[in-house]
Design a protein around this motif. Structure first.
Motif, PDB file in Angstrom:
ATOM      1  N   LYS A   4       9.887   2.906  16.459  1.00  0.00           N
ATOM      2  CA  LYS A   4      10.491   2.684  15.156  1.00  0.00           C
ATOM      3  C   LYS A   4      10.955   3.994  14.527  1.00  0.00           C
ATOM      4  N   GLY A  44       0.577  -2.759   9.160  1.00  0.00           N
ATOM      5  CA  GLY A  44       1.499  -1.993  10.003  1.00  0.00           C
ATOM      6  C   GLY A  44       1.534  -0.530   9.617  1.00  0.00           C
ATOM      7  N   ILE A  45       1.469  -0.278   8.319  1.00  0.00           N
ATOM      8  CA  ILE A  45       1.500   1.101   7.824  1.00  0.00           C
ATOM      9  C   ILE A  45       0.229   1.841   8.240  1.00  0.00           C
ATOM     10  N   ALA A  99      -0.038   2.417  12.070  1.00  0.00           N
ATOM     11  CA  ALA A  99       0.798   3.534  12.535  1.00  0.00           C
ATOM     12  C   ALA A  99       0.076   4.858  12.279  1.00  0.00           C
ATOM     13  N   GLY A 153      15.689   2.766   6.178  1.00  0.00           N
ATOM     14  CA  GLY A 153      14.261   3.031   6.058  1.00  0.00           C
ATOM     15  C   GLY A 153      13.531   2.063   5.150  1.00  0.00           C
ATOM     16  N   GLU A 168      10.714   4.830  11.570  1.00  0.00           N
ATOM     17  CA  GLU A 168       9.801   5.359  10.569  1.00  0.00           C
ATOM     18  C   GLU A 168       8.918   6.446  11.152  1.00  0.00           C
ATOM     19  N   GLN A 169       8.794   6.453  12.442  1.00  0.00           N
ATOM     20  CA  GLN A 169       7.882   7.406  13.056  1.00  0.00           C
ATOM     21  C   GLN A 169       8.565   8.739  13.311  1.00  0.00           C
ATOM     22  N   ARG A 170       9.407   9.118  12.433  1.00  0.00           N
ATOM     23  CA  ARG A 170      10.148  10.336  12.673  1.00  0.00           C
ATOM     24  C   ARG A 170       9.270  11.556  12.388  1.00  0.00           C
ATOM     25  N   THR A 171       9.636  12.642  13.016  1.00  0.00           N
ATOM     26  CA  THR A 171       8.953  13.885  12.716  1.00  0.00           C
ATOM     27  C   THR A 171       9.992  14.933  12.396  1.00  0.00           C
ATOM     28  N   GLN A 208       8.818   8.132   3.732  1.00  0.00           N
ATOM     29  CA  GLN A 208       8.936   6.792   4.302  1.00  0.00           C
ATOM     30  C   GLN A 208       7.624   6.026   4.159  1.00  0.00           C
ATOM     31  N   PRO A 209       7.676   4.708   4.205  1.00  0.00           N
ATOM     32  CA  PRO A 209       6.430   3.934   4.072  1.00  0.00           C
ATOM     33  C   PRO A 209       5.402   4.278   5.142  1.00  0.00           C
ATOM     34  N   ILE A 210       5.866   4.527   6.341  1.00  0.00           N
ATOM     35  CA  ILE A 210       4.938   4.853   7.421  1.00  0.00           C
ATOM     36  C   ILE A 210       4.848   6.371   7.554  1.00  0.00           C
ATOM     37  N   ALA A 211       3.633   6.868   7.616  1.00  0.00           N
ATOM     38  CA  ALA A 211       3.429   8.307   7.727  1.00  0.00           C
ATOM     39  C   ALA A 211       3.977   8.821   9.052  1.00  0.00           C
ATOM     40  N   THR A 212       4.431  10.040   9.053  1.00  0.00           N
ATOM     41  CA  THR A 212       4.885  10.657  10.288  1.00  0.00           C
ATOM     42  C   THR A 212       3.709  11.368  10.963  1.00  0.00           C
ATOM     43  N   LEU A 213       3.882  11.653  12.231  1.00  0.00           N
ATOM     44  CA  LEU A 213       2.856  12.448  12.916  1.00  0.00           C
ATOM     45  C   LEU A 213       2.757  13.825  12.266  1.00  0.00           C
ATOM     46  N   ASP A 214       3.906  14.338  11.859  1.00  0.00           N
ATOM     47  CA  ASP A 214       3.889  15.605  11.118  1.00  0.00           C
ATOM     48  C   ASP A 214       2.996  15.523   9.902  1.00  0.00           C
ATOM     49  N   ILE A 253       0.851  -1.177   0.000  1.00  0.00           N
ATOM     50  CA  ILE A 253       0.000   0.000   0.000  1.00  0.00           C
ATOM     51  C   ILE A 253       0.902   1.248   0.000  1.00  0.00           C
ATOM     52  N   TRP A 281      10.134   9.352  16.986  1.00  0.00           N
ATOM     53  CA  TRP A 281       9.194   9.060  18.055  1.00  0.00           C
ATOM     54  C   TRP A 281       8.896   7.570  18.077  1.00  0.00           C
ATOM     55  N   TYR A 303      -4.554   6.723   0.790  1.00  0.00           N
ATOM     56  CA  TYR A 303      -3.748   5.564   0.403  1.00  0.00           C
ATOM     57  C   TYR A 303      -4.245   4.991  -0.918  1.00  0.00           C
ATOM     58  N   ILE A 325      17.587   5.452   9.330  1.00  0.00           N
ATOM     59  CA  ILE A 325      16.543   5.734  10.312  1.00  0.00           C
ATOM     60  C   ILE A 325      17.041   5.330  11.695  1.00  0.00           C
TER      61      ILE A 325
END
Lengths: 571, 502
Positions: free
Chosen positions: B202, B264-265, B268, B141, B204-207, A106-112, A76, B199, A203, B159
């Motif tokens: 992992k 997982g994506i 998150a 990453g 990947e959870q960067r801000t 990155q594959p996983i979204a950031t909180l930002d 995805i 954060w 997505y 990462i």
């Protein structure tokens, strides 16, 4: 060290292996087909199996002569910031929207990123509901049923397909949970914001219908994939109509729509962007973009923001010319001399042309000095140092980006500072950038890779740090030597070349280059690198590209490929 | 006063939150967590991209590089962090000496980023950034393993493999005193390599942080007034909270049909929505809270001179209002042409860090003073942002228990390289401002470099603490009793740095 000799098809796939093995590989194809076994029982990579043959094809997913339909697994992914922007603009009918979004790499979204989508939706959706008239004719102000009609119609368009029952129920639950004190207009505004942050919107997840080891995409999913591939935008009404009418269930229908889309203005930015990225005009790791690449103001006083922008525009226009006037010809891309220039660019290219920066005209560049995209000033300026040429940067670029050969990173302790030269003889008898490059990279640790890198880079020595032609070297006054011996570069390239024109001519006819371009377009189309399971798709595309030597044909073959028409949700 | 969050569907928080929160327990309860020790109630982390200017140490740098061990003896050994006669803090002296803040400042140096030092050539950009606040080895990453010590996609692909100091601190403070578990993250925009702030569990959870003060303000203070809440604004906030709950419901439903990797994506993303919902619905207004005027809309990232001070002021306002317990300000690697003397030298890459590289290329001795002036003024501007935050928290107008907020706070000024020009991850200089409730002994310069204790001009390696130790100390200053941080194989002390304590 083992000397690898592999088909160019696998150059990208086996890049890591090559990297580990040092820099003694051959580039180019020996035509053997290499380590993937198209047509082998069960399909390449073992995911197929007997039950897979034809199963994933479904209507339109014609097996491409490889025995069974196969495609590499895909994940995805989210809309890119550009896709998001184009999609929101289309949905809200507001071309002026400029949402501020996370770079989101990155594959996983950031909180930002999540916060910015939240803010973007808040800023984009108008406070009044009148704009929703595009989604229905009823008046929602005091009519909750009308509001449901409108937000469901909006969500369908936002999700690029008809809603499922579960999605209708979810939207209804969300609507019902809003504070009772909120007006219908406020609720509509809020639920539209919700839709613009929903996973079905942000997505791209193409579900498909199970068929063997793969899932066959339905018409709406194919429309979505087509639209974001060729337009960076959501499907238009014609695509959605084609999807609902079953036209996209056939490869002929896919080709017809793709041809229509490639003729549309919306395709131009995608094609231009591809070329800009391929030429690394936007920069790369430790490589500044065309707009930011520093140049010595004393040596290049005219290299200002206007000239930088002009160089980019010229290359983008060249892509338009190649695609729309030369039918996407690879030969035109690598050897074409037509150029769209303004005053400053005409000076750079030493051609008669407009006098000012605001006036533009098509001209033919000097056939003894320019041939194709690799001799354009914007590209050459990015791949140069601050004051002189950079055979190393140019050679590395050629290997990695034009021939798709991965090379290992330099040793940790390498001296990676830009080569500096001065007029007259320097230490060790060095007189030119070429000689300084050979001196810097001559030790055995460096030579393994640099014997390939340097030679490719030397072919561009006639172009100074902003892409001007030079007979004598800026900084040293030394005589330019742009000869190169490509004996280590691989089959189809072996032998001497004198300068970038000769090299470009070889590249235009090179199967390795066409294969590299295919790999790069594959990554654009499917958001992933090709793997062994994609070998049949790649082979099929290659065969069609070889026939016409055309990027246009490459794109059309891409959308007909198994990898494009199906999805593999395998982990 | 407290804003209620009506419209929330409690089951979502209870079920989804619990299920997705479990993987993070390792980090929220890392080791021996308990509320004791220091008394800091809030933490500000200022991360300074581009590195500092110190002397060119002889060792501990790029192993095997024939150029580095002795560097070039003909070059100047400039050390901006060495206290000069009459000064206490080195370069920080020029900003803080003679101010009320000097008594609340501690400069520490001789701290290695050992997680980077043990990696490739002492720490390239991505490696240093990703380890600086994390103190663990890095990953790639794209899920690959660093091959030959390098991620396939280079610096940008690296990462962190664990949470950063700010995130862990936010979990500790949220547990001990409530409030948000999310650090507020603001970013002075511009070029930098990789990222320092990560954060959760992992990388990947960067801000990277919000660059536009207007946007940050709107998220933090929407519907909040210094006096009584505006009913219309409160309704809008309730709608937003309800919408976010609806969205979380949607993500949960959507996630259910996905395979593990895709799930997982999306999960998150759900977690982030949950964080955002809590942040927006849970703002508790304290007596200290004065909502600032809505700042200008800085859509242009090149207005750092104007926007960065506003970001610093926004951090002060957010901390006073209890909108967050932890705030980050990431300052990109930018040139500062607005500095008093302007730009002195042409840069190879148009970024501040490249000025460091110039040390190795300053063939003309006449360039050295120009280069040094530009570096000092660039860094002084960055420290000036820290001073804005410190001054704001030190204001006598907003006392907490009879003392300024700063006395119960901690500001940590960090960087990626002690010597930017040679990517040196050893011997880092740091600033700590605020007393942490009397836990730290401030108003002094603490040298943790054993060779320099004997000879202040020493170029040898000799740090006696690592960032693991420093972060354990900081967490203890926040009232936690952590004995470990990051990967303790990189720790030199295996506990707090006692030299820093009161």
């Amino acid at each position: 060290m083992r000397k690898l000799k592999h088909p160019a098809l696998l150059a990208g796939f086996l890049g890591a292996l090559l990297g580990l093995s040092g820099c003694t590989a051959k580039i180019g194809s020996d035509g053997s087909g290499g380590g993937v076994a198209p047509g082998a029982p069960g399909g390449p990579g073992g995911l197929g199996g007997p039950g897979n043959a034809g199963g994933a094809g479904g209507p339109g997913a014609t097996p491409s002569g490889c025995g069974s339909v196969a495609a590499g697994p895909e994940r995805i992914h989210r809309l890119t910031p550009l896709e998001y922007t184009n999609t929101v603009r289309a949905l809200l009918g507001n071309a002026a929207l400029e949402p501020v979004l996370d770079a989101d790499k990155q594959p996983i979204a950031t909180l930002d990123g999540v916060r910015k989508w939240y803010n973007a939706a808040d800023a984009a959706v108008p406070a009044t509901s009148s704009w929703l008239s595009a989604y229905g004719s009823c008046k929602p102000d005091a009519d909750a049923a009308c509001a449901v009609t409108l937000y469901e119609a909006f969500a369908e368009r936002a999700f690029r397909r008809p809603l499922t029952n579960d999605e209708r129920a979810w939207l209804a639950d969300s609507w019902a949970a809003f504070p009772p004190a909120a007006s219908i207009a406020l609720r509509l505004q809020t639920i539209v914001e919700l839709v613009l942050q929903a996973p079905q919107f942000l997505y791209v997840y193409l579900d498909g219908k199970p068929s063997g080891a793969l899932n066959v995409l339905d018409g709406y999913e194919r429309a979505e994939r087509l639209a974001y591939f060729l337009w960076d935008a959501p499907p238009d009404q014609a695509l959605l109509t084609a999807a609902s009418g079953g036209q996209l269930d056939t490869t002929a229908g896919m080709r017809e729509q793709a041809e229509r889309m490639l003729g549309d203005e919306r395709a131009k930015p995608v094609l231009r962007s591809f070329l800009a990225k391929w030429l690394e005009l936007d920069g790369a790791t430790i490589l500044p973009s065309l707009e930011q690449t520093p140049k010595d103001a004393k040596l290049y006083p005219g290299f200002d923001a206007v000239l930088r922008q002009s160089m980019r525009r010229e290359i983008e226009s060249f892509m338009d010319y190649v695609m729309f006037e030369k039918d996407g010809s690879l030969d035109a891309l690598f050897t074409g001399r037509r150029a769209y220039v303004n005053g400053p660019l005409a000076k750079i290219y030493e051609v008669a042309g407009p006098a000012t920066a605001d006036d533009w005209a098509w001209v033919d560049l000097d056939p003894t000095k320019r041939a194709g995209m690799l001799t354009r000033a914007g590209f050459l300026a990015v791949h140069a140092s601050q004051d002189v040429t950079s055979p190393i940067r140019r050679g590395v670029y050629m290997l990695k980006e034009v021939l798709c050969v991965d090379i290992p990173p330099p040793p940790a302790n390498v001296d990676n500072s830009p080569i500096k030269v001065t007029a007259g003889e320097m230490a060790g008898g060095v007189k030119t950038v070429r000689q300084a490059t050979l001196t810097r990279t001559g030790n055995p640790t460096c030579a393994g890779c640099h014997v390939m890198i340097n030679e490719l880079g030397f072919a561009f020595e006639h172009y100074d740090a902003i892409g001007r032609w030079q007979e004598t070297e800026v900084g040293t006054g030394g005589t330019i030597d742009a000869t190169a011996n490509l004996s280590h570069a691989g089959d189809g390239f072996d032998g001497p070349v004198d300068g970038a024109l000769e090299l470009s001519g070889k590249l235009a006819k090179s199967p390795a280059v066409a294969q590299c371009a295919t790999k790069k377009w594959f990554e654009v189309a499917l958001r992933r690198s090709p793997v062994a399971l994609d070998a049949c798709s790649i082979d099929t595309i290659q065969a069609k590209v070889a026939e016409k030597s055309s990027i246009r044909e490459l794109l059309l073959a891409m959308v007909e490929s198994d990898a494009f028409l199906n999805v593999n949700h395998g982990e | 006063m407290t804003l209620k969050n009506s419209g929330r569907r409690v089951f979502l928080r209870g079920v989804g939150g619990l299920a997705l929160g479990l993987p993070f327990l390792e980090y929220t309860h890392e080791k021996a967590w308990a509320a004791t020790a220091g008394g800091a109630k809030r933490l500000v982390v200022v991360f300074n991209h581009g590195g500092e200017t110190m002397c060119m140490q002889k060792s501990g740098l790029r192993a095997g590089n024939p150029k580095i061990p002795d560097y070039d003896p003909s070059l100047p050994t400039i050390d901006h962090w060495l206290p000069k006669p009459g000064g206490t803090f080195g370069i920080a002296h020029e900003i803080f000496e003679g101010t009320e803040l000097a008594k609340k400042l501690m400069v520490v140096r001789g701290v290695d980023n050992a997680a980077a030092l043990k990696g490739r050539y002492g720490g390239d950009h991505g490696l240093s950034n990703c380890t600086s606040l994390v103190a663990r080895a890095t990953g790639c990453g794209d899920g690959s393993s660093p091959a030959g010590g390098k991620c396939p996609s280079g610096d940008e692909g690296e990462i962190a493999t664990g949470p950063s100091l700010d995130w862990v601190a936010a979990q500790r403070l949220q547990k001990s005193q409530g409030g948000s578990a999310n650090p507020l993250a603001l970013h002075v925009p511009g070029h930098y390599y990789g990222s320092a702030f990560f954060w959760g569990a992992k990388g990947e959870q960067r801000t990277e942080g919000e660059t536009n003060p207007r946007t940050a303000f709107n998220t933090l203070f929407a519907g909040v007034t210094t006096g009584a809440p505006d009913p219309a604004a409160v309704l809008r906030r309730e709608l937003k909270v309800s919408m976010l709950n609806g969205l979380m419901d949607g993500y949960k439903r959507f996630s259910g049909k996905l395979g593990q990797a895709d799930k997982g994506i999306v999960d998150a993303h759900f977690e982030h929505l949950s964080s955002l919902e809590k942040e927006i619905s849970g703002l508790e207004l304290s007596a200290q809270c004065v909502v600032p005027t809505q700042p200008a809309d800085f859509k242009d990232d090149n207005k750092q001179q104007q926007s960065a001070p506003i970001q610093a002021q926004l951090i002060v306002a957010a901390l006073r209002c209890g909108a967050t317990n932890v705030a980050n300000l990431q300052i990109a690697d930018i040139l500062t042409p607005w500095a008093p003397s302007g730009l002195q030298l042409k840069s190879d890459y148009d970024i501040g860090h490249s000025l460091g590289h110039w040390v190795s290329a300053l063939s003309d001795p006449a360039n050295v003073p120009k280069w040094e002036l530009e570096m000092k003024e660039n860094r002084a501007w960055r420290m000036g942002l820290v001073k804005i935050i410190a001054d704001g928290l030190n204001s006598p107008d907003f006392p907490e228990g009879g003392v300024p907020l700063l006395d119960n706070s901690l500001i940590f000024y960090s960087n990626e390289f002690s010597t930017g020009g040679i990517h040196c991850s050893t011997d880092g200089p740091y600033m700590l401002i605020g007393g942490a409730g009397g836990y730290l002994k401030t108003g002094r310069f603490v040298e943790l470099h054993k060779a320099r204790l004997a000879n202040p001009a020493s170029l040898d390696a000799g740090s006696t603490a690592s960032t693991n130790d420093l972060y354990v100390t900081i967490l203890n200053a926040l009232g936690a009793a952590d004995t470990e941080f990051g990967d303790m194989k990189f720790a030199y002390r295996k506990g707090v740095i006692s030299e820093l304590l009161a």
